[in-house]
Design an enzyme around this catalytic site. Structure first.
Site, short mmCIF file in Angstrom:
data_model
loop_
_atom_site.label_atom_id
_atom_site.label_comp_id
_atom_site.label_asym_id
_atom_site.label_seq_id
_atom_site.Cartn_x
_atom_site.Cartn_y
_atom_site.Cartn_z
N HIS A 467 50.00 27.49 -11.02
CA HIS A 467 50.80 27.05 -10.63
C HIS A 467 52.46 26.56 -11.17
O HIS A 467 53.15 27.02 -11.46
CB HIS A 467 50.90 26.68 -9.08
CG HIS A 467 52.08 25.76 -8.25
ND1 HIS A 467 52.06 26.68 -7.22
CD2 HIS A 467 53.55 25.07 -8.28
CE1 HIS A 467 53.44 25.90 -7.04
NE2 HIS A 467 53.88 25.50 -7.18
N GLU A 468 51.47 25.15 -11.81
CA GLU A 468 53.30 24.58 -12.87
C GLU A 468 53.24 26.02 -13.68
O GLU A 468 54.68 25.64 -14.45
CB GLU A 468 52.07 23.32 -12.99
CG GLU A 468 51.54 22.14 -11.77
CD GLU A 468 53.43 21.64 -10.32
OE1 GLU A 468 54.25 22.47 -11.26
OE2 GLU A 468 52.94 22.07 -9.79
N HIS A 471 56.52 27.56 -13.00
CA HIS A 471 57.50 27.23 -13.24
C HIS A 471 57.55 27.12 -14.41
O HIS A 471 58.95 27.26 -15.31
CB HIS A 471 57.32 25.83 -12.57
CG HIS A 471 57.02 25.61 -10.92
ND1 HIS A 471 58.25 26.31 -10.54
CD2 HIS A 471 56.54 24.95 -10.46
CE1 HIS A 471 57.48 25.75 -8.94
NE2 HIS A 471 56.65 25.50 -9.15
N HIS A 474 59.62 30.28 -16.05
CA HIS A 474 60.12 30.79 -15.53
C HIS A 474 61.80 29.44 -16.14
O HIS A 474 62.53 30.10 -16.89
CB HIS A 474 60.42 30.03 -13.91
CG HIS A 474 61.34 30.83 -12.70
ND1 HIS A 474 61.76 30.47 -12.10
CD2 HIS A 474 62.71 31.58 -13.34
CE1 HIS A 474 63.42 30.98 -11.80
NE2 HIS A 474 63.36 31.60 -12.43
ZN ZN Z 1 55.50 24.29 -7.16
#
Ligand code: ZN
Length: 682
Positions: A467-468, A471, A474
């Site tokens: 998940h991290e 980010h 991105h």
């Molecule tokens: Zn998040």
């Protein structure tokens, strides 16, 4: 004496940064920037990108690069000195940004630039940066009368103190709780590694027996593994009453008055700007258009999930009664027996799987997934300027060329804020001296290695890491050269979880799981039998989990719509009402979850917690494209990279999505991935 925070070329000199550097550096940059802005506006005749936006971006970037390491250190190696310095720097920054946002001459200059003939010739990123700046001026009260402006600034300053205090009180309440066990029988069911850690902590504290903290990995293991119900009750109570008037630390670090003042000030601020309430203000900069649209979306998902959640709870209750002869389940029994039911049904447990996910193996599997998807290699780099021996540095390379860097700090420890997050160290942008590459912070709170045993992750933690990194990608794979819309900057808050939740899906793919797993003693990857069980167990109690998230999201949205209105009685009463309507598990009356709900009272999620679900619709639907075309289909990977990851905030979130998918998002994929289908009630 040289101040390392004033050297904003290259990477931060973490090892040299001291608390006493912080305020002189921040104050001096703010002074320079303020002077520079005054000079600039004084000489400005025809505003252009080159004479207005570009120099302001340089100034802002210098400040960001000085404050990013400070904010990071405050989160990962917190000390009283650092905390004080950070808080005072934060006040200066808030005042500076509020003044900037309310600077009428600057606003007029941006408006003139937006209306000029030059605007049409600017890049899309530059145009979007100007449009967002104009929006933010309006949201910062640029149009207010002088007296209201002053009040607005006062509110902003106070809110920044209060939200920081809220987070600190949660941290203090968490870190000051220790429970000592001297009777070995009470440890029954707990994983050997956790017991070993507790022994170590006892030794550090010169205490007999075993000492348990309230850190999240410890808390979760106790809730799911401790056979001793009294121990679970104690930890549940301690955790759910942090920073409140209840529980073992009742009255210490009580966030109740802090929360009330935050809510009052948010309402006042929203009304000053002409909004009905804070929820409306919050949505002015998001992808969703109105609070009612969000509530309808959440209620619809709740309705679709509720029958199945009731069924999941009924199954658990019935099973516990059959197997254990226990007729009543307290809230602290539910995670424990759920884990047992899951083991019985799928012969698998989070703790069993832990042995298969040593961190180094998981990291290399993550990196190879990223490489195959987006054609970018991740390699460890040497770095002697780090803040702690746990920290590492990685470089991202495409065709052998360095395109981004990333600091990684993954273990829980004292003085480190809980949870997991991606932070920006510096952002990709064009500068006079060339391209500045993006640099990210990746922070988690996994159990540290113990002796010769590496850090072993639960599958849940593996998912958190993905998940991290989503980010992180991105931020790091951005191709935008304008800071205000580069990486995650300028991305609508409710779309920002798209890449992170998207990447989580890969942790549920057999081929990827084989690459991620390797038993830390035998080196064996998870075999097909285990993988099948794991995948079968994926949606175990998914409707209950869905409802829990919806409960938080509905509470947050309604709180920021209803606080201070005629029918509103208290935060607790509202939370109770939301639970009556949405939840199938009702917590005990002493539960004060809201007082440690840092997402909405100390993070950026106020009237925005729904963003997780909103973005999950986007991410599930985006991932469905990979299911349709092939998990590592090169064209689909490239399309996701170009339409979403590389564009940052330069292109509207809905546009990014429809460019990738060829249509608007649908909730179908999310419900399918969560295994939520229609259940008939008898
Ligand atoms: Zn998040």
């Amino acid at each position: 004496m040289t101040n390392p925070l004033l050297h904003t070329q290259g990477l931060p000199a973490f090892a040299q940064i001291q608390a006493e550097h912080i305020n002189p550096a921040i104050d001096s940059i703010i002074r320079d920037n303020t002077q520079q802005l005054a000079d600039l506006l004084g000489h400005l005749t025809q505003p252009s990108w080159q004479n207005l936006a570009a120099p302001l971006e340089d100034a802002e970037d210098r400040l960001d690069k000085a404050f990013a390491p400070v904010s990071h250190l405050n989160s990962v190696v917190n000390t009283p000195q650092l905390r004080d310095a950070y808080n005072s720097a934060l006040q200066s920054l808030t005042a500076y940004h509020t003044a900037l946002g309310q600077n009428n001459a600057l606003y007029q200059a941006y408006q003139t630039l937006a209306d000029s003939s030059e605007f049409a010739h600017l890049s899309q990123a530059q145009q979007q940066a100007i449009n967002l700046a104009l929006r933010d001026f309006r949201l910062s009260g640029v149009n207010l009368a002088a007296e209201q402006k002053a009040r607005f600034a006062e509110i902003k300053a106070r809110l920044s103190q209060l939200t920081s205090l809220f987070a600190n009180q949660v941290l203090d309440a968490t870190q000051n709780f220790f429970h000592t066990i001297t009777n070995e029988a009470e440890l029954k069911g707990l994983p050997a590694l956790l017991i070993q850690q507790a022994k170590q902590l006892a030794e550090q504290k010169n205490s007999p027996g075993w000492v348990f903290s309230l850190d999240i990995p410890v808390y979760l293991q106790i809730m799911t593994q401790a056979e001793n119900a009294a121990l679970r009750e104690l930890f549940y109570t301690a955790y759910m009453t942090r920073a409140s008037d209840q529980g073992p630390q009742a009255g210490q670090w009580n966030n109740q008055p802090v929360m009330e003042e935050i809510l009052q000030l948010r309402l006042e601020m929203a009304r000053l700007l002409g909004f009905k309430h804070y929820a409306e203000y919050s949505l002015a900069s998001k992808m969703a258009s109105t609070p009612q649209q969000v509530l309808d979306f959440l209620h619809q998902l709740a309705e679709q999930s509720r029958p199945m959640a009731e069924q999941e709870l009924a199954e658990l209750t019935q099973w516990v009664q059959e197997i254990y002869g226990k007729t009543h389940l307290a809230v602290w029994d539910i995670p424990y027996y759920s884990e047992r039911l899951k083991e019985a049904r799928y012969s698998i447990s989070q703790e069993f799987l832990r042995a298969y996910f040593p961190l180094p193996k998981v990291l290399s599997g993550l990196f190879s997934t990223i490489e195959r998807l987006f054609n970018v290699a991740v390699r460890a780099q040497e770095c002697d300027e780090l803040w702690h021996s746990d920290a590492r540095m990685y470089g991202l390379y495409r065709k052998g060329e360095l395109i981004a860097q990333c600091y990684v700090d993954l273990y829980a420890r004292e003085g480190k804020k809980g949870g997991a997050w991606m932070g920006q160290c510096q952002v990709r942008r064009a500068t006079n001296s060339g391209l500045q590459l993006p640099v990210a912070f990746l922070v988690c709170n996994f159990s540290a290695p113990v002796g010769q045993t590496p850090s072993l992750l639960t599958h849940q933690e593996v998912t958190t890491l993905f998940h991290e990194f989503g980010h992180g990608l991105h931020h790091m794979l951005s191709q935008i050269d304008v800071a205000a819309v580069s990486g995650i900057n300028g991305v609508a808050w409710d779309a920002v979880e798209l890449p992170s939740q998207f990447l989580e899906n890969f942790c549920w793919q057999k081929s990827v799981l084989k690459e991620l797993s390797s038993h830390y003693e035998t080196g064996e990857p998870l075999n097909d039998e285990w993988l099948d069980k794991m995948l079968a167990a994926k949606n175990f109690q998914s409707a209950l989990q869905m409802l829990r998230q919806l409960e938080f999201a509905i509470f947050d949205m309604r709180l920021h719509m209803e606080y201070g209105s005629a029918g509103f009685t208290s935060v607790q009463a509202l939370l109770d009402a939301v639970r009556q309507h949405t939840a199938v598990i009702i917590p005990p009356a002493f539960n004060r979850f809201q007082l440690s709900f840092t997402h909405i009272f100390a993070g950026g999620y106020a009237a925005g917690y729904y963003s997780y679900k909103w973005a999950e619709v986007l991410s599930s639907d985006a991932f469905a494209a990979f299911e349709e075309n092939g998990l590592f289909d090169a064209a689909t990977g490239a399309k996701f990279l170009h339409c979403i990851l590389e564009r940052g905030g330069a292109v509207d979130a809905m546009q990014c999505f429809t460019d990738f998918r060829g249509r608007e998002p649908s909730v179908e994929a999310l419900l399918r991935h969560s295994g939520i289908h229609h259940v008939t009630n008898h």
